[in-house]
Write an enzyme that holds these catalytic residues in place. Structure first.
Site, PDB file in Angstrom:
ATOM      1  N   ILE A  11      -3.566  27.535 -12.549  1.00  0.00           N
ATOM      2  CA  ILE A  11      -3.686  26.595 -13.663  1.00  0.00           C
ATOM      3  C   ILE A  11      -4.004  25.179 -13.207  1.00  0.00           C
ATOM      4  CG2 ILE A  11      -2.368  27.736 -15.496  1.00  0.00           C
ATOM      5  CD1 ILE A  11       0.114  26.264 -14.536  1.00  0.00           C
ATOM      6  N   GLY A  12      -3.905  24.924 -11.944  1.00  0.00           N
ATOM      7  CA  GLY A  12      -4.207  23.563 -11.514  1.00  0.00           C
ATOM      8  C   GLY A  12      -4.209  23.439 -10.009  1.00  0.00           C
ATOM      9  N   GLU A  13      -4.752  22.320  -9.573  1.00  0.00           N
ATOM     10  CA  GLU A  13      -4.789  22.060  -8.151  1.00  0.00           C
ATOM     11  C   GLU A  13      -4.458  20.595  -7.948  1.00  0.00           C
ATOM     12  OE1 GLU A  13      -7.954  23.699  -4.929  1.00  0.00           O
ATOM     13  OE2 GLU A  13      -8.181  24.281  -7.013  1.00  0.00           O
ATOM     14  N   GLY A  14      -3.373  20.333  -7.268  1.00  0.00           N
ATOM     15  CA  GLY A  14      -3.014  18.942  -7.008  1.00  0.00           C
ATOM     16  C   GLY A  14      -3.337  18.617  -5.561  1.00  0.00           C
ATOM     17  N   GLY A  17      -1.022  21.101  -3.322  1.00  0.00           N
ATOM     18  CA  GLY A  17      -0.878  22.539  -3.475  1.00  0.00           C
ATOM     19  C   GLY A  17      -1.558  23.053  -4.722  1.00  0.00           C
ATOM     20  N   VAL A  18      -1.584  24.356  -4.802  1.00  0.00           N
ATOM     21  CA  VAL A  18      -2.204  25.020  -5.948  1.00  0.00           C
ATOM     22  C   VAL A  18      -1.088  25.409  -6.913  1.00  0.00           C
ATOM     23  CG1 VAL A  18      -3.632  26.976  -6.652  1.00  0.00           C
ATOM     24  CG2 VAL A  18      -4.028  25.863  -4.447  1.00  0.00           C
ATOM     25  N   VAL A  19      -1.335  25.237  -8.214  1.00  0.00           N
ATOM     26  CA  VAL A  19      -0.319  25.564  -9.213  1.00  0.00           C
ATOM     27  C   VAL A  19      -0.737  26.840  -9.952  1.00  0.00           C
ATOM     28  CG1 VAL A  19       0.991  24.707 -11.203  1.00  0.00           C
ATOM     29  CG2 VAL A  19       0.115  23.088  -9.509  1.00  0.00           C
ATOM     30  N   LYS A  34       4.225  26.014  -7.718  1.00  0.00           N
ATOM     31  CA  LYS A  34       3.373  25.180  -6.876  1.00  0.00           C
ATOM     32  C   LYS A  34       3.496  25.686  -5.448  1.00  0.00           C
ATOM     33  CE  LYS A  34       2.676  20.803  -7.647  1.00  0.00           C
ATOM     34  NZ  LYS A  34       2.747  19.339  -7.705  1.00  0.00           N
ATOM     35  N   ASP A 128       2.372   8.183  -8.544  1.00  0.00           N
ATOM     36  CA  ASP A 128       1.115   8.782  -9.003  1.00  0.00           C
ATOM     37  C   ASP A 128       1.236   9.214 -10.461  1.00  0.00           C
ATOM     38  OD1 ASP A 128      -1.512   9.618  -8.775  1.00  0.00           O
ATOM     39  OD2 ASP A 128      -0.996  11.586  -7.968  1.00  0.00           O
TER      40      ASP A 128
HETATM   41  P1  AMP Z   1       0.076  18.805  -9.964  1.00  0.00           P
HETATM   42  O1  AMP Z   1      -0.292  19.203  -8.586  1.00  0.00           O
HETATM   43  O2  AMP Z   1       1.559  18.826 -10.196  1.00  0.00           O
HETATM   44  O3  AMP Z   1      -0.580  17.522 -10.398  1.00  0.00           O
HETATM   45  O4  AMP Z   1      -0.482  19.947 -10.946  1.00  0.00           O
HETATM   46  C1  AMP Z   1      -1.847  20.115 -11.203  1.00  0.00           C
HETATM   47  C2  AMP Z   1      -2.000  20.627 -12.629  1.00  0.00           C
HETATM   48  O5  AMP Z   1      -1.272  21.865 -12.785  1.00  0.00           O
HETATM   49  C3  AMP Z   1      -1.427  19.693 -13.708  1.00  0.00           C
HETATM   50  O6  AMP Z   1      -2.365  18.732 -14.127  1.00  0.00           O
HETATM   51  C4  AMP Z   1      -1.064  20.654 -14.827  1.00  0.00           C
HETATM   52  O7  AMP Z   1      -2.192  20.888 -15.657  1.00  0.00           O
HETATM   53  C5  AMP Z   1      -0.689  21.928 -14.082  1.00  0.00           C
HETATM   54  N1  AMP Z   1       0.775  22.029 -13.954  1.00  0.00           N
HETATM   55  C6  AMP Z   1       1.561  21.473 -12.993  1.00  0.00           C
HETATM   56  N2  AMP Z   1       2.863  21.743 -13.188  1.00  0.00           N
HETATM   57  C7  AMP Z   1       2.927  22.490 -14.325  1.00  0.00           C
HETATM   58  C8  AMP Z   1       3.996  23.061 -15.092  1.00  0.00           C
HETATM   59  N3  AMP Z   1       5.271  22.942 -14.722  1.00  0.00           N
HETATM   60  N4  AMP Z   1       3.676  23.736 -16.232  1.00  0.00           N
HETATM   61  C9  AMP Z   1       2.386  23.850 -16.601  1.00  0.00           C
HETATM   62  N5  AMP Z   1       1.335  23.343 -15.942  1.00  0.00           N
HETATM   63  C10 AMP Z   1       1.582  22.657 -14.809  1.00  0.00           C
END
Ligand code: AMP
Length: 292
Positions: A11-14, A17-19, A34, A128
Site C-alpha cells: 500500500i505504500g513505500e516510505g 521501508g515498504v508498507v 512496515k 517529517d
Molecule cells: P510511510 O512509510 O509510513 O510514510 O507509509 C507510506 C504510505 O503507506 C502512507 O502514505 C500510507 O498511504 C500508507 N500507510 C502507512 N501506514 C499505514 C497504516 N497504518 N494504515 C494504512 N496505510 C498506511
C-alpha cells in the site's frame, strides 16, 4: 513472512521501508506492516532503532497510530500498525470540498495538534509531518499521525527503497538552513498542512531545498538578526542568501483567505521564521480559532 499475518497488498513505500496491508489470521483483523530491511546484516538491529521502537510502543494516544507489534525477521524488522484506510493527501485529492468545510478543517487540525502536543511532551519529534503521514479513519473522521519518531531513529536511511526525494514542502526554515532544531520544526509543518487543507495546494512547493527556502522568503521576507537572532551566522544563509536576495511577492492573507481572520492569526503564528517565537502545539490548542 511470519505466518501470523497474511500479506494482502503493497500500500505504500516510505523512505525506510515498504508498507503492506495484511490480515491477522487468528482474528481476521486488517493491519498495516512496515517492513524495514537493514543493510548491514552483521550488525543486527541498530540500538537506536531498538530504543525508538520501545518508545513508540509506549505512545498511547488517540491521534497517533498504534504500533501493535514488532517482529524480527531474517533481514530486519516488521512493524505491525493498526490499519487506516486513507491518508490526508488522498483525502484532499478525493474530497476537494474540504477546503470550504471549515468545521472539518478545524476538527482535523485540532486532532493533529493533540497528537503533536502529546509526542512533544514525550520528547519525540516527527521531523517529517506531511499529508501522506496523516492517516484518516473515514468512518469517523479521526486523524492519526503515522511515522512518528521513526524519522529520528532512522535519521540515516538504512536503504534507499524508492530513490524518491523526501517531500520538501513541509520542511521548516531552520532545517533548510542547517540550524539546530527542535519541536518547532513540527509546528512549521502543521502550519503548511493547515494552509494546504484550506487552499488544496501545498504552500511552498519547489524542486530543491534552496528553492523551497526562496518560496518561504518570498512570503515572509529574508530573516535578519532583528527578526531571527543568530540566523545571519548560519552557513547556508551566509553562502546563499546574500547572493540571492529575495523580494516579498507573496501574501499569506490573500493566498489563504478561506481560513478566516481568526484562523489566519493562528496560521501566522505557526509560520513564524524564528523557531523560538513559533507557537507550540499546546498553545495552539488554546487559540481562539478552536473556541466554538
Ligand atoms: P510511510 O512509510 O509510513 O510514510 O507509509 C507510506 C504510505 O503507506 C502512507 O502514505 C500510507 O498511504 C500508507 N500507510 C502507512 N501506514 C499505514 C497504516 N497504518 N494504515 C494504512 N496505510 C498506511
Amino acid at each position: 513472512m511470519d505466518s501470523k499475518y497474511q500479506l494482502i497488498e503493497k500500500i505504500g513505500e516510505g523512505g525506510f521501508g515498504v508498507v503492506y496491508k495484511c490480515r491477522e489470521r487468528a482474528t481476521n483483523k486488517t493491519v498495516a506492516m512496515k517492513r524495514i530491511i537493514f543493510i548491514d546484516q552483521d550488525e543486527g538491529v541498530p540500538s537506536s532503532v531498538i530504543r525508538e521502537i520501545s518508545l513508540l510502543q509506549e505512545l498511547n494516544h488517540g491521534n497517533i497510530i498504534r504500533l501493535l507489534e514488532v517482529i524480527n525477521n531474517w533481514a530486519g524488522v516488521d512493524l505491525i500498525f493498526e490499519y487506516l484506510d486513507l491518508d490526508l493527501s488522498k483525502f484532499i485529492a478525493s474530497y476537494p470540498e474540504v477546503a470550504k468545510d471549515r468545521q472539518k478543517i478545524k476538527g482535523f487540525l485540532s486532532q493533529i495538534l493533540c497528537g503533536v502536543a502529546y509526542c512533544h511532551s514525550h520528547k519525540i519529534l516527527h521531523r517529517d509531518l506531511k499529508p501522506d503521514n496523516l492517516l484518516i479513519d473515514g468512518s469517523n473522521s479521526v486523524v492519526k499521525i503515522a511515522d512518528f519518531g521513526l524519522a529520528r531513529a532512522f535519521g540515516v536511511p538504512l536503504r534507499n527503497y524508492t530513490g524518491k526525494v523526501a517531500t520538501l514542502a513541509y520542511k521548516a526554515p531552520e532545517l533548510l538552513l542547517g540550524a539546530n532544531y527542535s519541536t518547532p520544526v513540527d509546528m512549521w509543518s502543521v502550519g503548511c498542512i493547515f494552509a494546504e487543507m484550506v487552499t488544496g495546494q501545498p504552500l511552498f512547493q519547489a524542486q530543491s531545498e534552496f528553492n523551497v527556502l526562496m518560496e518561504i522568503f518570498r512570503m515572509f521576507g529574508v530573516p535578519t538578526e532583528a527578526t531571527w537572532p543568530g540566523v545571519t551566522s548560519l552557513y547556508v544563509y551566509i553562502t546563499k542568501m546574500i547572493a540571492f536576495p529575495t523580494i516579498v511577492t507573496r501574501n499569506l492573507a490573500t493566498e489563504a483567505t478561506g481560513v478566516g481572520a481568526v484562523g489566519l492569526d493562528l496560521l501566522s503564528k505557526m509560520l513564524i521564521l524564528d523557531p523560538s517565537r513559533r507557537i507550540t502545539a499546546s498553545d495552539a490548542l488554546q487559540h481562539a480559532y478552536f473556541r466554538n
